[in-house]
Design a protein around this motif. Structure first.
Motif, mmCIF file in Angstrom:
data_model
loop_
_atom_site.group_PDB
_atom_site.id
_atom_site.type_symbol
_atom_site.label_atom_id
_atom_site.label_comp_id
_atom_site.label_asym_id
_atom_site.label_seq_id
_atom_site.Cartn_x
_atom_site.Cartn_y
_atom_site.Cartn_z
ATOM 1 N N GLY A 131 0.754 -1.334 -0.025
ATOM 2 C CA GLY A 131 0.076 -0.016 -0.013
ATOM 3 C C GLY A 131 0.727 1.263 0.006
ATOM 4 N N VAL A 132 0.321 2.490 -0.049
ATOM 5 C CA VAL A 132 0.946 3.734 0.055
ATOM 6 C C VAL A 132 0.504 4.570 1.392
ATOM 7 C CG1 VAL A 132 1.111 3.826 -2.355
ATOM 8 C CG2 VAL A 132 -0.984 4.721 -1.306
ATOM 9 N N VAL A 133 1.306 5.387 1.693
ATOM 10 C CA VAL A 133 0.913 6.247 2.784
ATOM 11 C C VAL A 133 -0.004 7.298 2.543
ATOM 12 C CG1 VAL A 133 2.044 7.800 4.647
ATOM 13 C CG2 VAL A 133 3.351 5.944 3.748
ATOM 14 N N LEU A 134 -1.091 7.403 3.253
ATOM 15 C CA LEU A 134 -1.926 8.387 3.200
ATOM 16 C C LEU A 134 -1.665 9.597 3.755
ATOM 17 C CD1 LEU A 134 -5.425 6.380 3.465
ATOM 18 C CD2 LEU A 134 -4.152 7.040 1.471
ATOM 19 N N GLY A 170 -15.257 6.758 -4.391
ATOM 20 C CA GLY A 170 -14.496 5.666 -5.068
ATOM 21 C C GLY A 170 -14.179 4.896 -3.965
ATOM 22 N N SER A 171 -13.558 3.633 -4.311
ATOM 23 C CA SER A 171 -13.332 2.849 -3.354
ATOM 24 C C SER A 171 -12.203 2.006 -4.232
ATOM 25 C CB SER A 171 -14.393 1.755 -2.775
ATOM 26 O OG SER A 171 -13.731 0.628 -2.241
ATOM 27 N N ASP A 172 -10.811 2.085 -3.817
ATOM 28 C CA ASP A 172 -9.509 1.219 -4.326
ATOM 29 C C ASP A 172 -9.023 0.528 -3.430
ATOM 30 O OD1 ASP A 172 -9.969 3.103 -6.425
ATOM 31 O OD2 ASP A 172 -8.064 4.501 -5.902
ATOM 32 N N ARG A 173 -8.525 -0.550 -3.755
ATOM 33 C CA ARG A 173 -7.891 -1.631 -2.885
ATOM 34 C C ARG A 173 -6.807 -2.151 -3.586
ATOM 35 N NH1 ARG A 173 -10.218 -6.144 0.993
ATOM 36 N NH2 ARG A 173 -11.472 -4.415 1.270
ATOM 37 N N THR A 174 -5.618 -2.053 -2.614
ATOM 38 C CA THR A 174 -4.185 -2.395 -3.170
ATOM 39 C C THR A 174 -4.308 -3.898 -2.625
ATOM 40 O OG1 THR A 174 -3.246 -0.294 -3.085
ATOM 41 C CG2 THR A 174 -1.762 -2.343 -2.912
ATOM 42 N N PHE A 233 -2.752 -7.128 -12.105
ATOM 43 C CA PHE A 233 -2.965 -5.910 -11.340
ATOM 44 C C PHE A 233 -2.656 -5.956 -9.922
ATOM 45 C CE2 PHE A 233 -5.651 -6.330 -14.980
ATOM 46 C CZ PHE A 233 -5.259 -5.333 -15.831
ATOM 47 N N ARG A 234 -2.153 -4.894 -9.260
ATOM 48 C CA ARG A 234 -1.953 -4.761 -7.983
ATOM 49 C C ARG A 234 -3.015 -4.169 -6.978
ATOM 50 N NH1 ARG A 234 1.081 -0.936 -5.398
ATOM 51 N NH2 ARG A 234 2.610 -2.767 -4.446
ATOM 52 N N LEU A 235 -3.700 -3.312 -7.884
ATOM 53 C CA LEU A 235 -4.769 -2.412 -7.364
ATOM 54 C C LEU A 235 -6.155 -2.672 -8.267
ATOM 55 C CD1 LEU A 235 -4.711 1.338 -5.840
ATOM 56 C CD2 LEU A 235 -6.141 0.962 -7.938
ATOM 57 N N VAL A 236 -7.056 -2.645 -7.576
ATOM 58 C CA VAL A 236 -8.537 -2.794 -8.319
ATOM 59 C C VAL A 236 -9.357 -1.627 -7.824
ATOM 60 C CG1 VAL A 236 -10.600 -4.088 -9.071
ATOM 61 C CG2 VAL A 236 -8.342 -5.136 -9.079
ATOM 62 N N GLY A 237 -9.843 -0.688 -8.561
ATOM 63 C CA GLY A 237 -10.685 0.397 -8.022
ATOM 64 C C GLY A 237 -11.824 0.537 -8.872
ATOM 65 N N LEU A 238 -12.948 1.183 -8.163
ATOM 66 C CA LEU A 238 -13.994 1.730 -8.943
ATOM 67 C C LEU A 238 -14.680 2.975 -8.107
ATOM 68 C CD1 LEU A 238 -16.207 0.283 -10.805
ATOM 69 C CD2 LEU A 238 -17.449 -0.399 -8.933
ATOM 70 N N ALA A 239 -15.020 4.029 -9.030
ATOM 71 C CA ALA A 239 -15.453 5.168 -8.654
ATOM 72 C C ALA A 239 -17.048 5.549 -9.452
ATOM 73 C CB ALA A 239 -14.654 6.321 -9.026
ATOM 74 N N VAL A 279 -7.854 -13.682 -1.402
ATOM 75 C CA VAL A 279 -6.792 -12.951 -2.036
ATOM 76 C C VAL A 279 -6.501 -11.640 -1.027
ATOM 77 C CG1 VAL A 279 -5.948 -11.355 -4.015
ATOM 78 C CG2 VAL A 279 -7.453 -13.632 -4.428
ATOM 79 N N GLY A 280 -5.263 -11.913 -0.748
ATOM 80 C CA GLY A 280 -5.031 -10.871 0.722
ATOM 81 C C GLY A 280 -5.030 -9.595 0.109
ATOM 82 N N SER A 281 -5.508 -8.684 0.926
ATOM 83 C CA SER A 281 -5.376 -7.174 0.513
ATOM 84 C C SER A 281 -5.358 -6.510 1.796
ATOM 85 C CB SER A 281 -6.739 -6.845 -0.265
ATOM 86 O OG SER A 281 -7.897 -7.092 0.567
ATOM 87 N N SER A 282 -4.982 -5.077 1.318
ATOM 88 C CA SER A 282 -4.972 -3.936 2.354
ATOM 89 C C SER A 282 -6.144 -3.227 2.482
ATOM 90 C CB SER A 282 -3.901 -2.756 1.849
ATOM 91 O OG SER A 282 -4.227 -2.224 0.717
ATOM 92 N N PRO A 283 -6.297 -2.642 3.477
ATOM 93 C CA PRO A 283 -7.659 -2.120 3.705
ATOM 94 C C PRO A 283 -8.204 -1.274 2.499
ATOM 95 C CG PRO A 283 -6.302 -1.701 5.763
ATOM 96 C CD PRO A 283 -5.454 -2.405 4.727
#
Length: 407
Positions: free
Chosen positions: A44-47, A249-253, A333-339, A392-396
Motif C-alpha cells: 500500500g501507500v502512505v495516505l 470511489g473505493s480503491d484496494r491494493t 494488477f496490484r490495485l482494483v478500484g471503482l468510482a 486474495v489478501g489485501s490492504s484495507p
C-alpha cells in the motif's frame, strides 16, 4: 472600525497532517510518535505521515514498504474515513461561522471569502488567528491559515505557514512573495508541466512573471496566460458558495497481483457494494462509473462511461464489467478500484421508477443496508462471494470522495 484596505480577502484553512492528527487525537498513546496512516500491507501507500515521521523523509503517496524502511519505528494505522468525514463536518461548520461563502477543496481544507468583514473580525492577520482558534476549538486539531486577495496566493500561503502557522500576503506584495518559489508551486503545474517549464529555462515563478508572452506560449501553448496570471498573483476565480461530491470511489491494493477476470470482478463487486451503500446513505445518484486498475509495474489504467442515474451496486458493477475486457490483457494488477462520478442529490430519484429491474435491485440493496446497519457489515453476502471464495489478501479499502463545484 477597521478600514477596508484590500479589494477582496480570501482565507485558506488547511488542517495539518489531518488523518494522522485525528488518530493522535483519538489515541493519546500515538502523540509524539511517528504515525503513518495507510494500509498495513507493504504494497500500500502512505495516505498521511505525522510530523514526527517527516524528518525521516517519509511523505504522502510513498509506498508503505519504503516508508517503514526509512522510519522503522513508525506506527501504521489503517484509515477511518467515516471518522475523518465527521471531523471535516465540524471544520466546515466552524468556517461557516465566519462567512456564508465557504468552498471545500477536500475533507481537510477550504477557502473562506472574508471580503468586507474587517469590522467583524479585524484586519487579515487577526482574521487568520481567529479562524485558526475556531478550528482548534471545534475539532481539537491544529490548522494552518493563509490569507491574501486571491484563492491561489492564499492556498500557497497556508502551505508556507505549515505546521500550525499563519501567513498573510497583501495583494501588493503577492508577485514579489511568489517570485522565488519553484515553478512546481504554480496551481496546475504537475510534474510534466513543471519539467517542461524547467527545460524551457523557467526555474522560479518570478521567471514566468517576467517572461515575454511569446516565449511562454512556445513553452506552454494555450495555457500560457493561466500561468502568467498566477505568477503575477492574479486569480479572478471567486470563492464558490457550495461544493458537492463529484465522485465517490473505493480503491484496494491487493496482497498479491490478480489477472483472472473472476478475481477482478469479485473485488469490483465489493467496491460497487460499498459505493452504492454510500450513495444511498447520502441520497445521491451517479451518472457515470470509472474503472481503475494498477498494473504490477505501477501503470494506472482508467476507463469511464456514462450510465443511467443510479445508486444501485448492480448498475455500477455492470458498467465496470463492460469496460474490463479492454484492459484485462494488461494484467496482472496490484490495485482494483471503482468510482461513481457526476453525482446529483436526490433530484433524479424518480427516474429509477421507470425501470422495474432497477427498482427490484434497489429494494434488495436497501434490505441489505438495513441488515448491515443492525447486525454489522458483511452480515449478508452475495452467493458467488461465498460459494466461489478465493482468498486474495489485501490492504484495507481506501474509500475516497472527490469534490467539484456545485454550479
Amino acid at each position: 472600525m477597521p478600514a477596508r484596505t484590500w479589494p477582496t480577502i480570501v482565507a485558506h484553512a488547511d488542517m495539518d497532517a489531518f488523518y494522522a492528527a485525528v488518530e493522535q487525537l483519538d489515541e493519546p498513546s500515538l502523540r509524539g510518535r511517528p504515525v503513518l496512516v495507510g494500509p498495513r500491507s507493504g504494497r500500500g501507500v502512505v495516505l498521511t505521515a505525522s510530523y514526527e515521521a517527516r524528518p525521516y523523509g517519509v511523505g504522502s503517496a510513498m509506498p508503505m514498504a519504503r516508508a517503514l524502511r526509512l522510519c522503522p519505528g513508525a506506527v501504521v494505522v489503517p484509515p477511518r474515513f467515516e471518522r475523518y468525514e465527521a471531523v471535516s463536518r465540524r471544520l466546515m461548520a466552524a468556517l461557516a461561522d465566519f462567512s456564508p461563502r465557504v468552498e471545500a477543496l477536500s475533507l481537510d481544507e477550504a477557502f473562506v471569502d472574508m471580503t468586507g468583514s474587517e469590522h467583524l473580525f479585524g484586519p487579515p492577520g487577526r482574521m487568520a488567528e481567529r479562524i485558526r482558534a475556531a478550528i482548534l476549538e471545534a475539532t481539537g486539531l491544529p490548522a494552518s491559515v493563509g490569507v491574501s486577495a486571491t484563492k491561489y496566493v492564499a492556498k500557497v500561503a497556508s502551505a508556507a505557514a505549515k505546521p500550525h502557522g499563519v501567513e498573510i500576503v497583501p495583494p501588493e506584495r503577492a508577485a514579489a512573495w511568489l517570485a522565488p518559489m519553484p515553478v512546481s508551486r504554480l496551481w496546475g503545474a504537475g510534474p510534466v508541466t513543471a519539467e517542461r517549464l524547467r527545460a524551457a529555462g523557467f526555474e522560479r515563478i518570478g521567471d514566468i512573471a517576467a517572461a515575454p508572452p511569446a516565449r511562454l506560449e512556445a513553452a506552454l501553448g494555450r495555457a500560457w496566460r493561466h500561468f502568467l496570471d498566477l505568477a503575477r498573483g492574479i486569480d479572478p476565480r471567486p470563492v464558490a458558495r457550495r461544493r458537492s461530491a463529484g465522485s465517490m470511489g473505493s480503491d484496494r491494493t491487493l496482497g498479491r497481483d490478480v489477472a483472472d477476470r473472476e478475481d477482478i470482478v469479485r473485488h469490483l463487486t465489493r467496491a460497487a457494494d460499498r459505493i452504492g451503500r454510500r450513495l444511498r446513505r447520502k441520497g445521491c445518484l451517479a451518472h457515470g462509473v470509472r474503472l481503475r486498475l494498477k498494473t504490477a509495474d505501477f501503470r494506472l489504467l482508467t476507463r469511464q462511461r456514462r450510465i443511467l442515474p443510479t445508486d444501485a451496486a448492480g448498475d455500477l458493477l455492470a458498467g465496470a464489467e463492460s469496460m474490463l475486457d479492454a484492459l484485462i490483457r494488461s494484467g496482472p494488477f496490484r490495485l482494483v478500484g471503482l468510482a461513481a462520478f457526476d453525482l446529483e442529490r436526490g433530484s433524479g430519484m424518480r427516474q429509477l421508477d421507470l425501470f422495474d429491474g432497477a427498482v427490484r435491485g434497489r429494494r434488495l440493496e436497501r434490505v441489505v443496508d438495513a441488515v448491515d446497519e443492525r447486525f454489522g457489515p458483511g452480515t449478508l453476502r452475495r452467493g458467488r462471494d461465498v460459494s466461489n471464495a478465493v482468498v486474495v489478501g489485501s490492504s484495507p479499502t481506501l474509500d475516497f470522495v472527490e469534490l467539484e463545484e456545485d454550479g
